[in-house]
Scaffold this motif. Structure first.
Motif, PDB file in Angstrom:
ATOM      1  N   GLN A 117       0.834  -1.190   0.000  1.00 22.29           N
ATOM      2  CA  GLN A 117       0.000   0.000   0.000  1.00 22.29           C
ATOM      3  C   GLN A 117       0.877   1.251   0.000  1.00 22.29           C
ATOM      4  OE1 GLN A 117      -2.138  -0.526   3.643  1.00 22.29           O
ATOM      5  NE2 GLN A 117      -0.293  -0.574   4.874  1.00 22.29           N
ATOM      6  N   LEU A 118       0.256   2.389  -0.203  1.00 22.40           N
ATOM      7  CA  LEU A 118       0.925   3.675  -0.013  1.00 22.40           C
ATOM      8  C   LEU A 118       0.340   4.319   1.236  1.00 22.40           C
ATOM      9  CD1 LEU A 118       0.888   5.126  -3.639  1.00 22.40           C
ATOM     10  CD2 LEU A 118       2.732   3.890  -2.498  1.00 22.40           C
ATOM     11  N   ALA A 119       1.167   5.035   1.948  1.00 23.62           N
ATOM     12  CA  ALA A 119       0.706   5.641   3.195  1.00 23.62           C
ATOM     13  C   ALA A 119       1.091   7.111   3.235  1.00 23.62           C
ATOM     14  CB  ALA A 119       1.320   4.908   4.390  1.00 23.62           C
ATOM     15  N   PHE A 120       0.122   7.942   3.504  1.00 20.96           N
ATOM     16  CA  PHE A 120       0.354   9.384   3.599  1.00 20.96           C
ATOM     17  C   PHE A 120      -0.153   9.880   4.949  1.00 20.96           C
ATOM     18  CE2 PHE A 120      -0.070   8.377  -0.866  1.00 20.96           C
ATOM     19  CZ  PHE A 120       1.042   9.008  -1.407  1.00 20.96           C
ATOM     20  N   GLY A 121       0.476  10.931   5.427  1.00 19.03           N
ATOM     21  CA  GLY A 121       0.002  11.547   6.654  1.00 19.03           C
ATOM     22  C   GLY A 121       0.707  10.985   7.867  1.00 19.03           C
ATOM     23  N   GLU A 122       0.116  11.179   9.041  1.00 16.13           N
ATOM     24  CA  GLU A 122       0.853  10.886  10.266  1.00 16.13           C
ATOM     25  C   GLU A 122       0.088  10.003  11.229  1.00 16.13           C
ATOM     26  OE1 GLU A 122       1.288  14.170  12.797  1.00 16.13           O
ATOM     27  OE2 GLU A 122      -0.812  14.682  12.789  1.00 16.13           O
ATOM     28  N   ASP A 123      -1.098   9.590  10.895  1.00 17.62           N
ATOM     29  CA  ASP A 123      -1.883   8.841  11.865  1.00 17.62           C
ATOM     30  C   ASP A 123      -1.482   7.368  11.878  1.00 17.62           C
ATOM     31  OD1 ASP A 123      -3.167  10.924  12.872  1.00 17.62           O
ATOM     32  OD2 ASP A 123      -5.112  10.538  11.963  1.00 17.62           O
ATOM     33  N   TRP A 124      -2.216   6.608  12.697  1.00 21.34           N
ATOM     34  CA  TRP A 124      -1.926   5.184  12.817  1.00 21.34           C
ATOM     35  C   TRP A 124      -2.266   4.460  11.537  1.00 21.34           C
ATOM     36  CZ3 TRP A 124       0.963   3.244  16.443  1.00 21.34           C
ATOM     37  CH2 TRP A 124       1.102   3.937  17.646  1.00 21.34           C
ATOM     38  N   LEU A 125      -1.379   3.570  11.199  1.00 20.74           N
ATOM     39  CA  LEU A 125      -1.498   2.851   9.943  1.00 20.74           C
ATOM     40  C   LEU A 125      -1.432   1.364  10.229  1.00 20.74           C
ATOM     41  CD1 LEU A 125      -1.171   2.564   6.804  1.00 20.74           C
ATOM     42  CD2 LEU A 125       1.279   2.785   7.218  1.00 20.74           C
ATOM     43  N   LEU A 126      -2.300   0.622   9.600  1.00 21.32           N
ATOM     44  CA  LEU A 126      -2.286  -0.825   9.735  1.00 21.32           C
ATOM     45  C   LEU A 126      -1.275  -1.405   8.755  1.00 21.32           C
ATOM     46  CD1 LEU A 126      -3.526  -3.428  10.871  1.00 21.32           C
ATOM     47  CD2 LEU A 126      -5.220  -3.292   9.038  1.00 21.32           C
ATOM     48  N   ALA A 127      -0.272  -2.073   9.299  1.00 25.52           N
ATOM     49  CA  ALA A 127       0.731  -2.695   8.439  1.00 25.52           C
ATOM     50  C   ALA A 127       0.202  -4.026   7.913  1.00 25.52           C
ATOM     51  CB  ALA A 127       2.024  -2.892   9.213  1.00 25.52           C
ATOM     52  N   LEU A 128       0.945  -4.592   7.002  1.00 20.35           N
ATOM     53  CA  LEU A 128       0.565  -5.902   6.502  1.00 20.35           C
ATOM     54  C   LEU A 128       0.897  -6.965   7.544  1.00 20.35           C
ATOM     55  CD1 LEU A 128       0.457  -4.259   3.861  1.00 20.35           C
ATOM     56  CD2 LEU A 128       1.291  -6.293   2.679  1.00 20.35           C
ATOM     57  N   PRO A 129       0.325  -8.136   7.422  1.00 13.58           N
ATOM     58  CA  PRO A 129       0.685  -9.225   8.343  1.00 13.58           C
ATOM     59  C   PRO A 129       2.186  -9.488   8.298  1.00 13.58           C
ATOM     60  CG  PRO A 129      -1.254  -9.800   7.071  1.00 13.58           C
ATOM     61  CD  PRO A 129      -0.731  -8.531   6.494  1.00 13.58           C
ATOM     62  N   HIS A 130       2.710  -9.894   9.442  1.00 10.40           N
ATOM     63  CA  HIS A 130       4.155 -10.064   9.507  1.00 10.40           C
ATOM     64  C   HIS A 130       4.610 -11.352   8.833  1.00 10.40           C
ATOM     65  CE1 HIS A 130       2.823 -12.104  13.321  1.00 10.40           C
ATOM     66  NE2 HIS A 130       3.592 -13.028  12.786  1.00 10.40           N
ATOM     67  N   ILE A 131       5.899 -11.368   8.577  1.00  4.25           N
ATOM     68  CA  ILE A 131       6.547 -12.520   7.959  1.00  4.25           C
ATOM     69  C   ILE A 131       7.662 -12.958   8.895  1.00  4.25           C
ATOM     70  CG2 ILE A 131       7.890 -13.304   5.968  1.00  4.25           C
ATOM     71  CD1 ILE A 131       6.604 -10.907   4.445  1.00  4.25           C
ATOM     72  N   ILE A 132       7.746 -14.246   9.153  1.00  2.75           N
ATOM     73  CA  ILE A 132       8.864 -14.772   9.942  1.00  2.75           C
ATOM     74  C   ILE A 132       9.944 -15.194   8.950  1.00  2.75           C
ATOM     75  CG2 ILE A 132       9.631 -16.477  11.606  1.00  2.75           C
ATOM     76  CD1 ILE A 132       7.559 -14.566  12.704  1.00  2.75           C
ATOM     77  N   ALA A 133      11.093 -14.595   9.074  1.00  4.08           N
ATOM     78  CA  ALA A 133      12.165 -14.909   8.128  1.00  4.08           C
ATOM     79  C   ALA A 133      13.409 -15.277   8.906  1.00  4.08           C
ATOM     80  CB  ALA A 133      12.448 -13.711   7.238  1.00  4.08           C
ATOM     81  N   TRP A 134      14.169 -16.155   8.356  1.00  6.46           N
ATOM     82  CA  TRP A 134      15.424 -16.532   8.992  1.00  6.46           C
ATOM     83  C   TRP A 134      16.459 -16.810   7.920  1.00  6.46           C
ATOM     84  CZ3 TRP A 134      10.953 -19.329   9.240  1.00  6.46           C
ATOM     85  CH2 TRP A 134      10.918 -20.521   8.512  1.00  6.46           C
ATOM     86  N   GLY A 135      17.672 -16.949   8.356  1.00  6.98           N
ATOM     87  CA  GLY A 135      18.778 -17.091   7.416  1.00  6.98           C
ATOM     88  C   GLY A 135      18.846 -18.467   6.790  1.00  6.98           C
ATOM     89  N   ASN A 136      19.790 -18.589   5.905  1.00 10.45           N
ATOM     90  CA  ASN A 136      19.961 -19.818   5.169  1.00 10.45           C
ATOM     91  C   ASN A 136      20.786 -20.851   5.901  1.00 10.45           C
ATOM     92  OD1 ASN A 136      18.698 -20.348   2.806  1.00 10.45           O
ATOM     93  ND2 ASN A 136      20.160 -19.253   1.505  1.00 10.45           N
ATOM     94  N   SER A 137      21.228 -20.474   7.072  1.00  8.29           N
ATOM     95  CA  SER A 137      22.199 -21.328   7.726  1.00  8.29           C
ATOM     96  C   SER A 137      21.575 -22.583   8.333  1.00  8.29           C
ATOM     97  CB  SER A 137      22.934 -20.548   8.813  1.00  8.29           C
ATOM     98  OG  SER A 137      21.990 -19.926   9.643  1.00  8.29           O
ATOM     99  N   GLY A 138      20.305 -22.699   8.287  1.00  8.54           N
ATOM    100  CA  GLY A 138      19.691 -23.961   8.640  1.00  8.54           C
ATOM    101  C   GLY A 138      19.058 -23.993  10.011  1.00  8.54           C
ATOM    102  N   VAL A 139      18.418 -25.070  10.249  1.00 13.15           N
ATOM    103  CA  VAL A 139      17.743 -25.272  11.521  1.00 13.15           C
ATOM    104  C   VAL A 139      18.760 -25.213  12.648  1.00 13.15           C
ATOM    105  CG1 VAL A 139      16.410 -26.908  12.897  1.00 13.15           C
ATOM    106  CG2 VAL A 139      15.957 -26.643  10.448  1.00 13.15           C
TER     107      VAL A 139
END
Lengths: 796, 273
Positions: A192-214
């Motif tokens: 999305q695009l966001a203008f102004g200064e009020d509270w904004l709903l972000a997108l759902p989060h993503i859990i990301a981790w490195g390639n180094s493995g479990v």
């Protein structure tokens, strides 16, 4: 000579021409006209526009400030197949790319054909195909519309999460190598695009981790995509002032829909005390970052996102096997229950249940923040034009300029944008623009999200009391009802239409019409604030006490949109911030000759309608604001609709006095100004004659020595004249004590003071009886009459 | 005085490369035979001295009986035109199809001229332009006429001519009218042919109507037949490139006396810049 110079004259010859481009007017592909000619001296415009081939060009400011499209129709002769290039499925790409600029040209007819330089042209708009062309045996019919059904008529093309992932494995692309996506988010979801200064709903989060493995789970990050931006400058942590999450607290014994969610702040950083003598250890809970540059649709974007500690700042839940900060590790190893926890996130918000899994701790991390329902951030992210340096109000015009010219492909009339912005200082905005339609994803309780940019701009314009339209030259322009300096200073030279030039009708606009009278207003589209747990602010009614229609006589209601207004403005009396006009105004519709093309939407002009000397008429040089123009090529008439705004002549807001009328003397005189040995006396040499100049007690002597330092005010100051001693000598109220200083003749002047202003009596030529003088050079109290610091001019 | 008309132009379809201006001008040569007068063909990029020529290669020998210069600018500068024809492009053995002729300067015949001459069959043709001072000659269209059909009977009294401007007009509340000129003048000739004995003369006019295909095919009306190789008179140059109406008919008013419907020839647009 220009079109405007001669357009209103009788006895002209005219031509209509159409330029067609397939590449946004980098070049012209086809040239058509009502009469053939080499209108640029080189290329031929062929006669393909038949009589009646160009329909009426209709332009108007939209009702309730809706961004209304300008439309017309065009018939091109095609008996020879010369216009086949735009017809049928095989040419649909060219039809889609084609842009049409239509011009009217006028010239004085003579015995010989005119030179192309004799023709004065005016562009009547820039258009695209509103519908695909229709072809018959000998002609092609094209319905045309301006960019409000063209470039601005569809949704925006914004980068997606998938685009983000594809930009490569760079150091600042945390989602490149591995990503866990919530099931509610498809990878192709545009930001999305966001203008102004009020509270904004972000997108759902993503859990990301490195390639180094479990097992390397300490690299895990919670990525919260916020929005896209075309501001490619380095990211500033000040971009976000506050982060909050809505989460679902325990007990786990209840189903999700039986538990009430809570909104809790996450501070940017926290600190932890391990109970030893060691100083508290600070740690960062979240940072704001930007993605690598993503190119899409020929434009460059970055994605603004949050990176949040996997434990949301809850130090006690650093996972076993991870490598947290050493100090934090000490705390974890210590007495957890006694940790002095500051900031961060309530531990229960983190799903701390370590699910046994062969995959190891990564499963635990995948469940981190699993209780979080929504992420809210506060900041302005997509602003490019005049972005506030720190968190602050964003002007609606700036947001519209960004949407039109940065995030879409239209071009803005920057002059009118700046003027409208200056005239409406409180027209700030907040909102998001999403290329999808789910209103549930917006932090407001409002209408379903608009689909097209035109609808977005309409909502923004309605909330901001600003009109947005495409001007004659195809630029996106702006107008407001604000009575600004440009209008005030042009009243004397405004275009005037007299009744010998018009057929006219008038009425007071009723509800539903543009400019309708009202005495009670409601507001619509107000936002609740789930972040703060607040509902929609009070939206009316508000009575307009100054209305020409007394409420006691009849209540006339009007509803205004305020969805894009910042919440702080919504929560206060909107009449404080809105440029709403409760005055009853006439609306006129008049038909005039081609000279009406000199008008522009939002522009001001005068009308005289006397209805004959005996009957009397309502308008004599009355000022109106144009909000509708229809050019009819069939008879070269122009239909004008306009709203009465003659009050701009009587309710002046600006200092419009001619300052030269205040000047007694100024430069070029042969006399220097010398401080006399006698205190408070100045002598003038040369041929100066103060009496002839008209200098009297109360005038002001101004000394401006260019050579004096900025922090010295001996010779950059003013004096109030107490007495004219002779034709070459004055005495002032207070002078400094330096004597003998000589100020060159070009660096001093004497102007009228507060008590010696010109009036209708003293200067009847410039100040007619009843005339007003606005503004003062000084005050009768002699504010500038001594040398105290506060009375100094310039740097003083 | 006999009248005539022509509908066939030998230049139709000829490539631009078949035209050669003595000035070397190549731009706009296609405008000489594009079928409309809207776009001017300029003889040179800048004004030239008298004696400039336009040479035309018809590809093979073609018999011509006239040349029409339409939408020209030869009424200013004491202009003359001479028509030469030859079998070789050097014009070393040229015959003078039409002697040097002074172009009329009086409206409405100051923009179009036809030069008639006895039939000459050659491949290469040349127009030689004389004028005072320097000049850039220009033409809306040039017609090479292979046939001029002469009408047996002369027009009857009652014929005439009119001119029309195309305008837009706006009237204000006070009756003041503001007009805008769109084009013009457009020239129209009106004719009637009455009391023609037998069907032969009647059929001549009906043949003219059919040749014009109801106004679809432009028709060059030649007011005075003057098929001579010597210099043309002003009357002999009067012509009107025009269109007939869509329908036409005749009436037998008395035994073997026929009146053909009065008709108009409306001039083709030549609004050029």
């Amino acid at each position: 000579m220009s079109f405007d110079t001669i357009a209103g004259l009788p006895g002209l010859e005219r031509i209509i021409r159409c330029d067609v481009s397939l590449n946004g007017f980098s070049s012209i592909a086809y040239r058509y006209a009502t009469r053939a000619g080499r209108y640029d001296g080189t290329n031929w415009w062929t006669r393909r526009i038949p009589t009646g081939g160009l329909g009426s060009i209709s332009r108007r400011l939209g009702r309730d400030r809706i961004a209304a499209a300008s439309t017309t129709s065009l018939v091109l002769e095609n008996a020879d197949g010369g216009v086949d290039w735009i017809c049928g499925r095989e040419h649909i790409a060219d039809a889609a790319a084609a842009r049409f600029r239509i011009y009217i040209g006028v010239f004085q007819p003579g015995p010989n054909p005119p030179a192309h330089t004799d023709i004065q042209w005016k562009q009547l708009g820039e258009f695209v195909c509103a519908q695909w062309p229709k072809q018959n045996n000998d002609a092609v019919q094209i319905a045309l519309s301006d960019d409000f059904m063209g470039r601005l008529g569809s949704g925006l093309q914004l980068p997606t999460i998938a685009d983000w992932k594809l930009v490569g494995n760079t150091s600042n692309n945390p989602i490149y190598s591995g990503v866990g996506l919530p099931s509610t988010l498809t990878v192709d979801t545009p930001l999305q695009l966001a203008f102004g200064e009020d509270w904004l709903l972000a997108l759902p989060h993503i859990i990301a981790w490195g390639n180094s493995g479990v097992g390397q789970t300490y690299e895990a990050k919670i990525i919260v995509p916020i929005c896209a931006t075309a501001d490619l400058s380095a990211v500033s942590q000040d971009l976000i002032q506050d982060v909050r999450v809505e989460w679902l607290p325990p007990p786990e014994t209840l189903e999700d829909n039986q538990r009430a969610s809570q909104v809790i702040a996450i501070q940017r950083s926290g600190s932890i005390q391990d109970g030893t003598a060691n100083a508290p250890t600070t740690f960062t809970t979240w940072t704001v970052e930007k993605s690598p540059t993503i190119t899409k649709g020929g434009k460059s974007f970055q994605i603004v996102y949050l990176v949040v500690r996997a434990d949301l700042g809850d130090a006690r839940f650093e996972p076993v096997g991870s490598s947290p900060d050493a100090a934090v590790a000490r705390a974890v190893a210590g007495r957890q229950s006694e940790l002095a926890y500051q900031g961060g996130y309530p531990p229960d918000a983190v799903d701390s249940i370590a699910t046994p899994s062969p995959a190891g701790q990564s499963v635990t991390f995948a469940r981190r923040a699993a209780r979080v329902l929504r992420w809210y951030v506060k900041g302005r992210f997509s602003a490019v034009t005049n972005p506030p340096g720190t968190l602050g109000m964003e002007h609606s015009v700036d947001a519209m300029v960004d949407l039109v010219s940065v995030y879409s492909s239209a071009t803005v009339n920057s002059t009118e944008a700046a003027r409208t912005k200056a005239g409406a200082p409180f027209a700030s905005c907040f909102g998001v623009v999403q290329p999808w339609t789910e209103k549930a994803n917006k932090a407001e309780n409002g209408e379903p999200l608009p689909l097209s940019l035109r609808q977005v701009l309409s909502a923004l314009a309605q909330s901001s009391d600003i009109d947005i339209f495409q001007d004659w030259t195809g630029l996106i322009s702006f107008a407001s009802d604000v009575y600004d300096f440009t209008i005030a200073s042009s009243i004397g030279s405004m275009l005037e239409f007299r009744e010998t030039e018009v057929r006219i009708e008038r009425w007071v606009p009723s509800a539903g019409e543009r400019g309708a009278a009202f005495n009670r207003v409601f507001f619509d589209g107000g936002r609740g604030e789930p972040v703060l747990g607040e509902g929609v602010p009070f939206q009316g009614p508000f009575d307009v006490s100054a209305s020409d229609i007394p409420v006691a006589t009849r209540v006339v209601e009007a509803v205004f949109q305020q969805g894009w207004r910042p919440r702080r403005q919504q929560a206060q009396n909107p009449l404080t911030w809105r440029a709403l006009d409760g005055r009853t105004r006439d609306r006129i519709r008049m038909r005039t000759h081609r000279g009406g093309l000199r008008l522009e939407l939002g522009g001001y002009f005068k009308v005289t309608w006397t209805r004959g000397s005996s009957l009397g008429g309502p308008y004599s040089g009355s000022v109106f604001q144009c909000d509708g123009l229809v050019f009819n090529p069939a008879d070269d008439s122009v239909d004008v609709e306009a709203l009465w705004r003659d009050d701009v002549q009587t309710e002046r807001s600006y200092i419009l006095d001619d300052e030269t009328l205040l000047v007694r003397s100024k430069g070029g005189l042969s006399g220097n100004c010398t401080e006399n040995a006698t205190p408070e006396v100045f002598d003038f040499g040369g041929t100066i004659n103060l009496t002839t100049m008209g200098v009297v007690n109360g005038d002001i002597l101004i000394i401006r020595e260019a050579s004096e330092a900025a922090d010295s005010f001996l010779y950059n100051r003013t004096y109030r004249i107490a007495q004219v001693n002779s034709t070459t000598q004055i005495e002032v109220h207070t002078a400094h004590t330096e004597t003998g200083h000589v100020t060159a003749n070009a660096e001093w002047s004497i102007v009228r003071g507060a008590t010696t202003y010109p009036t209708a009596i003293s200067d009847p030529t410039n100040y007619p009886s009843g005339g007003d003088l606005y503004g003062k050079v000084t005050q009768a109290s002699g504010l500038y009459s001594d040398s105290s610091t506060g009375n100094r001019l310039l740097s003083g | 005085m006999s009248h005539g008309y022509a509908t066939v132009n030998a230049l139709t379809g000829l490539a631009a490369g078949s035209f050669t201006w003595s000035s070397g001008q190549t731009a706009g040569r296609d405008k000489l035979n594009d079928g409309v007068q809207d776009e001017l063909a300029l003889g040179s990029a800048s004004a030239q001295a008298s004696g400039q020529t336009l040479s035309v290669d018809l590809g093979s020998a073609v018999s011509l009986v006239g040349i029409a210069l339409l939408g020209h600018n030869l009424s200013v500068g004491s202009c003359t035109v001479q028509v030469l024809a030859d079998s070789v492009n050097t014009f070393a053995t040229a015959v003078t199809a039409k002697a040097t002729t002074t172009i009329p300067t009086t409206a409405p015949n100051d923009r179009d001229a036809v030069l008639q001459f006895p039939a000459v069959s050659r491949r290469y043709w040349r127009l030689v332009f004389g004028h005072s001072g320097t000049k850039t000659v220009s033409f809306g269209e040039i017609l090479f006429l292979t046939t001029i059909t002469t009408l047996t009977r002369s027009r009857a009294y009652g014929h005439g001519e009119s001119e029309r401007y195309v305008t837009n007009q706006n009237e204000s509340s006070t009756g003041s009218v503001r007009a805008t000129l769109l084009s013009g003048p457009i020239r129209t000739k009106r004719f009637s042919f009455r009391d023609m004995r037998g069907t032969a003369e009647r059929d001549e006019l009906m043949a003219m109507f059919r040749a014009s295909r109801g106004g679809v095919t432009p028709l060059l009306w030649i007011d005075t037949i003057e098929s001579v190789s010597t210099a043309a008179t002003a009357a002999g140059q009067e012509c009107l490139w025009s269109q007939m109406s869509e329908s036409h008919g005749w009436t037998e008013n008395d035994f073997s006396l026929y009146d053909v419907d009065g008709f108009e020839l409306r001039g083709m647009s030549r609004e050029v810049l």
